[in-house]
Scaffold this active site. Structure first.
Site, short mmCIF file in Angstrom:
data_model
loop_
_atom_site.label_atom_id
_atom_site.label_comp_id
_atom_site.label_asym_id
_atom_site.label_seq_id
_atom_site.Cartn_x
_atom_site.Cartn_y
_atom_site.Cartn_z
N HIS A 1 2.95 10.68 0.60
CA HIS A 1 3.96 10.20 1.55
C HIS A 1 5.39 10.32 1.03
O HIS A 1 6.30 10.68 1.77
CB HIS A 1 3.69 8.74 1.92
CG HIS A 1 2.31 8.50 2.43
ND1 HIS A 1 1.93 8.82 3.71
CD2 HIS A 1 1.20 7.98 1.84
CE1 HIS A 1 0.64 8.50 3.88
NE2 HIS A 1 0.18 8.00 2.75
N GLU B 1 0.65 7.60 -3.58
CA GLU B 1 1.52 7.40 -2.41
C GLU B 1 2.74 8.31 -2.47
O GLU B 1 3.21 8.80 -1.44
CB GLU B 1 1.94 5.93 -2.30
CG GLU B 1 0.77 5.01 -1.96
CD GLU B 1 0.19 5.29 -0.58
OE1 GLU B 1 0.95 5.29 0.40
OE2 GLU B 1 -1.04 5.51 -0.48
N HIS C 1 0.87 -1.19 0.00
CA HIS C 1 0.00 0.00 0.00
C HIS C 1 0.90 1.24 0.00
O HIS C 1 0.76 2.11 -0.83
CB HIS C 1 -0.93 -0.03 1.21
CG HIS C 1 -1.81 1.19 1.34
ND1 HIS C 1 -2.90 1.25 2.17
CD2 HIS C 1 -1.76 2.41 0.75
CE1 HIS C 1 -3.47 2.45 2.07
NE2 HIS C 1 -2.80 3.16 1.22
O1 U2P Z 1 -6.07 5.10 7.73
C1 U2P Z 1 -6.59 5.75 6.60
C2 U2P Z 1 -5.51 6.35 5.72
O2 U2P Z 1 -4.74 7.33 6.44
C3 U2P Z 1 -3.41 7.31 6.00
N1 U2P Z 1 -2.52 6.93 7.14
C4 U2P Z 1 -2.98 6.18 8.18
C5 U2P Z 1 -2.18 5.86 9.25
C6 U2P Z 1 -0.86 6.32 9.29
O3 U2P Z 1 -0.10 6.06 10.23
N2 U2P Z 1 -0.41 7.05 8.23
C7 U2P Z 1 -1.20 7.38 7.16
O4 U2P Z 1 -0.77 8.04 6.24
C8 U2P Z 1 -3.35 6.33 4.83
O5 U2P Z 1 -3.66 7.10 3.69
P1 U2P Z 1 -3.35 6.71 2.19
O6 U2P Z 1 -1.88 6.57 2.02
O7 U2P Z 1 -4.06 5.42 1.91
O8 U2P Z 1 -3.95 7.84 1.39
C9 U2P Z 1 -4.48 5.37 5.23
O9 U2P Z 1 -4.94 4.58 4.20
#
Ligand code: U2P
Length: 209
Positions: A107, A103, A61
């Site tokens: 991130h 992502e 993911h």
């Molecule tokens: O939990 C739902 C979405 O929040 C983001 N998430 C969650 C926990 C964490 O420690 N860090 C984080 O980024 C994720 O977002 P996504 O990358 O999917 O957009 C997770 O799916």
């Protein structure tokens, strides 16, 4: 308000959007149980990842930079965005180029790394975890306590302890395994806010297809 004050206020708001790239404490390696993603969203959207010719199990993911409490997102970075070829090259483990792009934006830009390095580190992190054999070949749907999934990861990866891994559920199904790693990709305890342990005694885990 004078024009100069308005302009500096607007500028400060624009730059307050994302945190500074590279400023974080550890990573969460988030592994998605692909059959759950397909059951909840992917099938309905006709995602290629969910096509019968694939048999994705735990997919990548994301690799998420974390603070000891909370996490940065959509950071400011000097790094260029990835090319289409770079995101497409991640679909073998992420399921799609679209997820790789999302992502990166949310991130990857916070890692302080270039797209090439970020995706390489994410791949190393993914490949550094032994996926429990029993799930890779799961042919039929099963209902099981979420802690059994956690236990299977710990057995396949003796360096993991319960504080380093959390299993999440969504709509009654096993959703993700989240594993906390140092910047050097060694397992480490998760921050208190990262623990999302699913307590379901009978979470549904669809078989791979
Ligand atoms: O939990 C739902 C979405 O929040 C983001 N998430 C969650 C926990 C964490 O420690 N860090 C984080 O980024 C994720 O977002 P996504 O990358 O999917 O957009 C997770 O799916």
């Amino acid at each position: 308000m004078r024009l100069i004050a308005v302009l500096s206020l607007l500028a400060s708001q624009a730059f307050a959007e994302g945190e500074t790239a590279g400023d974080f404490d550890y990573y969460i390696l988030s592994l998605s149980w692909s059959p759950t993603f397909c059951a909840l969203e992917g099938d309905a959207r006709g995602e290629d990842q969910c096509d019968a010719r694939h048999d994705y199990s735990f997919t990548l993911h994301g690799l998420w930079p974390q603070f000891e409490s909370g996490w940065p997102s959509y950071c400011r970075t000097r790094e260029r965005d990835p090319s289409r070829a770079q995101t497409a090259a991640m679909s073998d483990i992420m399921g799609s180029a679209g997820l790789a792009w999302h992502e990166w934006k949310k991130h990857g830009r916070c890692s302080g790394l270039s797209p090439q390095s970020y995706f390489a580190v994410a791949r190393n992190a993914y490949e550094g975890i032994n996926m429990p054999e029993v799930f890779m070949n799961l042919q039929k749907s099963v209902k099981l306590p979420a802690r059994v999934v956690e236990q299977a990861f710990m057995e396949a990866n003796p360096a993991l302890t319960p504080s380093m891994i959390t299993i999440t559920c969504k709509t009654g199904m096993i959703q993700e395994a989240r594993i906390c790693l140092t910047k050097d990709l060694a397992p480490r305890p998760c921050g208190p806010d990262a623990a999302r342990d699913c307590r379901m005694p009978d979470a549904l885990m669809h078989g791979v297809r």
